[in-house]
Design a protein around this motif. Structure first.
Motif, PDB file in Angstrom:
ATOM      1  N   GLU A  90       0.826  -1.207   0.000  1.00 26.17           N
ATOM      2  CA  GLU A  90       0.000   0.000   0.000  1.00 26.17           C
ATOM      3  C   GLU A  90       0.858   1.254   0.000  1.00 26.17           C
ATOM      4  OE1 GLU A  90      -3.643   2.365   0.372  1.00 26.17           O
ATOM      5  OE2 GLU A  90      -2.930   0.546  -0.627  1.00 26.17           O
ATOM      6  N   VAL A  91       1.972   1.231   0.741  1.00 24.83           N
ATOM      7  CA  VAL A  91       2.895   2.367   0.716  1.00 24.83           C
ATOM      8  C   VAL A  91       3.345   2.632  -0.721  1.00 24.83           C
ATOM      9  CG1 VAL A  91       5.172   3.190   1.415  1.00 24.83           C
ATOM     10  CG2 VAL A  91       3.688   2.051   3.081  1.00 24.83           C
ATOM     11  N   GLY A  92       3.728   1.580  -1.420  1.00 18.55           N
ATOM     12  CA  GLY A  92       4.174   1.723  -2.798  1.00 18.55           C
ATOM     13  C   GLY A  92       3.085   2.246  -3.712  1.00 18.55           C
ATOM     14  N   ARG A  93       1.869   1.742  -3.553  1.00 17.69           N
ATOM     15  CA  ARG A  93       0.757   2.189  -4.393  1.00 17.69           C
ATOM     16  C   ARG A  93       0.504   3.680  -4.208  1.00 17.69           C
ATOM     17  NH1 ARG A  93      -4.644   3.210  -4.326  1.00 17.69           N
ATOM     18  NH2 ARG A  93      -4.696   3.090  -2.043  1.00 17.69           N
ATOM     19  N   LEU A  94       0.547   4.147  -2.977  1.00 18.90           N
ATOM     20  CA  LEU A  94       0.307   5.560  -2.699  1.00 18.90           C
ATOM     21  C   LEU A  94       1.435   6.433  -3.256  1.00 18.90           C
ATOM     22  CD1 LEU A  94      -0.974   5.055   0.940  1.00 18.90           C
ATOM     23  CD2 LEU A  94      -2.331   5.971  -0.953  1.00 18.90           C
ATOM     24  N   MET A  95       2.672   5.948  -3.190  1.00 19.08           N
ATOM     25  CA  MET A  95       3.777   6.701  -3.777  1.00 19.08           C
ATOM     26  C   MET A  95       3.617   6.822  -5.290  1.00 19.08           C
ATOM     27  SD  MET A  95       6.991   5.203  -1.554  1.00 19.08           S
ATOM     28  CE  MET A  95       8.231   6.169  -2.418  1.00 19.08           C
ATOM     29  N   ASN A  96       3.170   5.761  -5.931  1.00 18.44           N
ATOM     30  CA  ASN A  96       2.947   5.813  -7.377  1.00 18.44           C
ATOM     31  C   ASN A  96       1.855   6.819  -7.730  1.00 18.44           C
ATOM     32  OD1 ASN A  96       4.880   3.804  -7.733  1.00 18.44           O
ATOM     33  ND2 ASN A  96       3.364   2.148  -7.714  1.00 18.44           N
ATOM     34  N   GLN A  97       0.784   6.818  -6.961  1.00 21.51           N
ATOM     35  CA  GLN A  97      -0.283   7.795  -7.184  1.00 21.51           C
ATOM     36  C   GLN A  97       0.237   9.219  -6.998  1.00 21.51           C
ATOM     37  OE1 GLN A  97      -3.565   6.943  -4.596  1.00 21.51           O
ATOM     38  NE2 GLN A  97      -4.340   5.259  -5.864  1.00 21.51           N
ATOM     39  N   SER A  98       1.073   9.406  -5.992  1.00 20.25           N
ATOM     40  CA  SER A  98       1.623  10.724  -5.723  1.00 20.25           C
ATOM     41  C   SER A  98       2.442  11.221  -6.907  1.00 20.25           C
ATOM     42  CB  SER A  98       2.495  10.690  -4.459  1.00 20.25           C
ATOM     43  OG  SER A  98       3.160  11.915  -4.259  1.00 20.25           O
ATOM     44  N   HIS A  99       3.278  10.356  -7.453  1.00 20.93           N
ATOM     45  CA  HIS A  99       4.093  10.803  -8.587  1.00 20.93           C
ATOM     46  C   HIS A  99       3.219  11.187  -9.777  1.00 20.93           C
ATOM     47  CE1 HIS A  99       7.550  11.388 -11.122  1.00 20.93           C
ATOM     48  NE2 HIS A  99       6.917  10.719 -12.062  1.00 20.93           N
ATOM     49  N   ALA A 100       2.207  10.385 -10.044  1.00 17.33           N
ATOM     50  CA  ALA A 100       1.326  10.707 -11.167  1.00 17.33           C
ATOM     51  C   ALA A 100       0.664  12.063 -10.977  1.00 17.33           C
ATOM     52  CB  ALA A 100       0.270   9.617 -11.329  1.00 17.33           C
ATOM     53  N   SER A 101       0.272  12.369  -9.745  1.00 14.83           N
ATOM     54  CA  SER A 101      -0.354  13.654  -9.460  1.00 14.83           C
ATOM     55  C   SER A 101       0.643  14.798  -9.568  1.00 14.83           C
ATOM     56  CB  SER A 101      -0.969  13.617  -8.052  1.00 14.83           C
ATOM     57  OG  SER A 101      -1.630  14.822  -7.750  1.00 14.83           O
ATOM     58  N   CYS A 102       1.862  14.588  -9.063  1.00 10.55           N
ATOM     59  CA  CYS A 102       2.904  15.611  -9.196  1.00 10.55           C
ATOM     60  C   CYS A 102       3.224  15.875 -10.664  1.00 10.55           C
ATOM     61  CB  CYS A 102       4.175  15.173  -8.476  1.00 10.55           C
ATOM     62  SG  CYS A 102       4.064  15.195  -6.671  1.00 10.55           S
ATOM     63  N   ARG A 103       3.205  14.834 -11.456  1.00 10.61           N
ATOM     64  CA  ARG A 103       3.530  14.953 -12.882  1.00 10.61           C
ATOM     65  C   ARG A 103       2.404  15.608 -13.677  1.00 10.61           C
ATOM     66  NH1 ARG A 103       3.464   9.371 -14.756  1.00 10.61           N
ATOM     67  NH2 ARG A 103       1.238   9.823 -14.924  1.00 10.61           N
ATOM     68  N   ASP A 104       1.176  15.169 -13.448  1.00 13.41           N
ATOM     69  CA  ASP A 104       0.071  15.560 -14.314  1.00 13.41           C
ATOM     70  C   ASP A 104      -0.695  16.785 -13.827  1.00 13.41           C
ATOM     71  OD1 ASP A 104       0.748  13.311 -15.772  1.00 13.41           O
ATOM     72  OD2 ASP A 104      -0.739  12.038 -14.779  1.00 13.41           O
ATOM     73  N   ASP A 105      -0.891  16.909 -12.509  1.00 10.30           N
ATOM     74  CA  ASP A 105      -1.672  18.027 -11.984  1.00 10.30           C
ATOM     75  C   ASP A 105      -0.810  19.181 -11.486  1.00 10.30           C
ATOM     76  OD1 ASP A 105      -4.226  17.257 -12.569  1.00 10.30           O
ATOM     77  OD2 ASP A 105      -4.622  16.316 -10.628  1.00 10.30           O
ATOM     78  N   TYR A 106       0.277  18.861 -10.768  1.00  7.49           N
ATOM     79  CA  TYR A 106       1.122  19.949 -10.278  1.00  7.49           C
ATOM     80  C   TYR A 106       2.222  20.298 -11.271  1.00  7.49           C
ATOM     81  CZ  TYR A 106       1.223  22.884  -6.155  1.00  7.49           C
ATOM     82  OH  TYR A 106       1.066  23.950  -5.293  1.00  7.49           O
ATOM     83  N   GLU A 107       2.473  19.375 -12.191  1.00 12.16           N
ATOM     84  CA  GLU A 107       3.403  19.607 -13.309  1.00 12.16           C
ATOM     85  C   GLU A 107       4.779  20.066 -12.833  1.00 12.16           C
ATOM     86  OE1 GLU A 107       0.931  20.910 -17.099  1.00 12.16           O
ATOM     87  OE2 GLU A 107       0.433  22.216 -15.394  1.00 12.16           O
ATOM     88  N   ILE A 108       5.364  19.268 -11.943  1.00 16.04           N
ATOM     89  CA  ILE A 108       6.688  19.598 -11.407  1.00 16.04           C
ATOM     90  C   ILE A 108       7.715  18.512 -11.716  1.00 16.04           C
ATOM     91  CG2 ILE A 108       5.861  21.101  -9.561  1.00 16.04           C
ATOM     92  CD1 ILE A 108       6.104  18.710  -7.645  1.00 16.04           C
ATOM     93  N   SER A 109       7.347  17.568 -12.579  1.00 20.15           N
ATOM     94  CA  SER A 109       8.281  16.517 -12.939  1.00 20.15           C
ATOM     95  C   SER A 109       9.072  16.938 -14.178  1.00 20.15           C
ATOM     96  CB  SER A 109       7.546  15.192 -13.196  1.00 20.15           C
ATOM     97  OG  SER A 109       8.462  14.114 -13.280  1.00 20.15           O
ATOM     98  N   CYS A 110       9.928  16.038 -14.642  1.00 26.22           N
ATOM     99  CA  CYS A 110      10.690  16.249 -15.866  1.00 26.22           C
ATOM    100  C   CYS A 110      10.983  14.855 -16.433  1.00 26.22           C
ATOM    101  CB  CYS A 110      11.972  17.021 -15.580  1.00 26.22           C
ATOM    102  SG  CYS A 110      13.190  16.166 -14.559  1.00 26.22           S
ATOM    103  N   PRO A 111      11.451  14.755 -17.686  1.00 22.24           N
ATOM    104  CA  PRO A 111      11.646  13.421 -18.280  1.00 22.24           C
ATOM    105  C   PRO A 111      12.554  12.511 -17.465  1.00 22.24           C
ATOM    106  CG  PRO A 111      11.739  15.107 -19.975  1.00 22.24           C
ATOM    107  CD  PRO A 111      11.667  15.832 -18.663  1.00 22.24           C
ATOM    108  N   GLU A 112      13.593  13.077 -16.850  1.00 30.25           N
ATOM    109  CA  GLU A 112      14.525  12.245 -16.086  1.00 30.25           C
ATOM    110  C   GLU A 112      13.885  11.685 -14.824  1.00 30.25           C
ATOM    111  OE1 GLU A 112      16.507  14.374 -19.077  1.00 30.25           O
ATOM    112  OE2 GLU A 112      15.235  15.175 -17.486  1.00 30.25           O
ATOM    113  N   LEU A 113      13.087  12.495 -14.143  1.00 27.77           N
ATOM    114  CA  LEU A 113      12.392  11.990 -12.958  1.00 27.77           C
ATOM    115  C   LEU A 113      11.402  10.909 -13.339  1.00 27.77           C
ATOM    116  CD1 LEU A 113      11.755  15.358 -11.059  1.00 27.77           C
ATOM    117  CD2 LEU A 113      13.410  13.591 -10.456  1.00 27.77           C
TER     118      LEU A 113
END
Length: 498
Positions: A389-412
């Motif tokens: 469950e910890v892993g699942r929540l971390m994956n969801q967090s990254h998707a949200s940071c990438r798609d909604d907050y738009e703070i990711s980059c190709p390398e991340l």
């Protein structure tokens, strides 16, 4: 459990492996390098400041945020842990107001200034501004007398990767603050100091929250730290040995440059606008005046069950499309200039320029409220040992940071994908974004294999294939990819002659 320590003075002897173990949460065989660092800085101090002996040592750790990205300045919780990588000051009070700094890293030149209020900044981006931020903030708060302030001499060193999203800058602010307090014989409640330093760091120009300062001051070895804000509250969350968190540096620096500062401050402004729009909508729907300073003031927990379902209210109030400044002003029944003055001002007193693509207010709102919920769920999963469950929540967090907050980059994004392919249960960017690091939840029994695979697939694979990208160089793989060991918070202690 609430952490609330009133003094920093500890009777520590650095030649004791028990003390180093308590600080760094590592077995004795791995602690010799830390002892060597402390002695090296002591000798550097004596060489560069021969007129005095060091009187005290200050240590402030960096951090990795496990989950809860950009939620702190919106009043929602975060879940970081302190790292066994830190900033050290070996220091002594000066004879007057002078603050004189020698950095063992030759790329950071010697800096000197007077601890007189107000403290004028160096050029933007100068490493000395983080020390100035601490001194200015403590003088402004009245913790150190403006008329009787004593400066300090310090030899400075650090092991936190720079511009990697691991809070090297905040650790510098915390260490400088403790050195300034020690030089002036002042003690301070750690919770209060965390609040003061969160405000003080805005001196450098970013509109941040209080996570970095709080975890650097309040962490305990072997634990993550859930931090709630306004008021500051903390809860220690035990970390089980069967799960290891691993940091991987993308080698894309996340400096607080003009462009990154604009992107960061833009999201702060967009969250303010979300707060204003939702406050107005709730007031209109209920007939009760709702005044909110930040998004957490509009949570169900704060408003109570009498208020409408906030998600749908926000959707209707904000809409899912980007909004121009004039559109926001119309929704708030204000003029564009009024909106700028009320919600768009930056630390330097200028309004944030309107984004060409419009304010993406709905996306920012959705990230913040869902990320806040994930923090609570992650705490629950860590306590129960539900690593999947910890892993699942971390994956969801990254998707949200990438798609909604738009703070990711190709390398991340690449590091996250490769991490999951190579055996991580979950992975996400960590820190403010736009470069820096990822954090991966890996079963402890497979850590060695995971590290080898990530070296091959990212550092010897992706990085070499994408040579046109502005990757930072490195000499030691352990400097850019390492297991995290939850260390204790900041320390100050006197040292003897010698």
């Amino acid at each position: 459990m609430t952490t609330n320590t009133n003094t920093f003075v500890r009777p520590l002897q650095l030649d004791s492996s028990d003390v180093l173990h308590a600080l760094y949460n590592r077995p004795p065989r791995e602690l010799s390098a830390h002892g060597i660092r402390y002695e090296r800085l002591r000798q550097l101090f004596k060489t560069r400041f021969p007129e005095s002996d060091p009187k005290f040592i200050v240590r402030a750790p960096g951090r990795v945020n496990l989950i809860g990205e950009h939620t702190d300045y919106n009043g929602y919780p975060v879940l970081p842990m302190a790292l066994d990588r830190d900033i050290l000051f070996t220091a002594a009070p000066s004879n007057g107001t002078t603050v004189d700094l020698i950095n063992e890293n030759p790329q950071f030149e010697r800096r000197s200034f007077n601890a007189t209020f107000p403290v004028a900044p160096f050029e933007r981006g100068d490493w000395g501004n983080y020390v100035k931020a601490a001194v200015h903030g403590l003088l402004e708060a009245g913790l150190v007398s403006k008329s009787k302030a004593v400066g300090f001499h310090a030899a400075v060193g650090g092991t936190i990767p720079e511009s990697a999203g691991l809070s090297s800058s905040s650790a510098m602010v915390v260490a400088a603050a403790l050195a300034f307090l020690a030089a002036n014989g002042v003690e301070c409640d750690r919770n209060a100091l965390a609040d003061i330093l969160a405000r003080a760091e805005r001196y450098v120009g970013s509109e941040g929250g209080g996570m970095d300062q709080a975890v650097s001051l309040l962490a305990e070895a072997g634990h993550a730290l859930r931090i709630d804000f306004f008021p500051l509250r903390t809860e220690l969350v035990p970390l089980r040995q069967e799960l290891t968190f691993i940091v991987c540096n993308s080698l894309i620096r996340a400096p607080k440059s003009e462009s990154v500062r604009y992107a960061y401050n833009r999201r702060v402004v967009e969250c303010r606008l979300a707060t204003a729009l939702l406050s107005r909508a709730v007031t209109q729907r209920t007939g009760r005046t709702v005044k909110a300073e930040r998004l957490s003031d509009l949570s169900s927990a704060q408003l109570g069950p009498a208020y409408p379902e906030l998600g749908e209210t926000a959707r209707h109030a904000i809409g899912e499309r980007p909004l121009s400044l004039s559109a926001v002003a119309e929704l708030l029944a204000m003029t564009p200039r009024q909106v700028q003055r009320e919600y768009c001002m930056q630390r330097d007193g200028t309004p944030l320029p309107e984004p060409p693509d419009g304010f993406r207010i709905w996306n920012r709102y959705r990230h913040i409220v869902t990320e806040a919920a994930r923090v609570g769920l992650t705490v629950k999963a860590l306590k129960s040992g539900d690593n999947t469950e910890v892993g699942r929540l971390m994956n969801q967090s990254h998707a949200s940071c990438r798609d909604d907050y738009e703070i990711s980059c190709p390398e991340l994004d690449t590091l996250v994908s490769l991490g999951l392919e190579n055996g991580a249960l979950g992975a996400r960017l960590t820190g403010a974004g736009f470069g820096g690091c990822t954090v991966h939840a890996v079963p402890t029994e497979t850590v060695a294999e995971f590290l080898k695979k990530m070296d091959v697939s990212y550092y010897k694979g992706y990085v070499k294939r994408e040579q046109a990208r502005p990757f930072s160089s490195f000499n030691n793989l352990n400097d850019v990819m390492f297991s995290c060991h939850a260390a204790s918070g900041a320390d100050f202690w006197p040292v003897g002659e010698g």
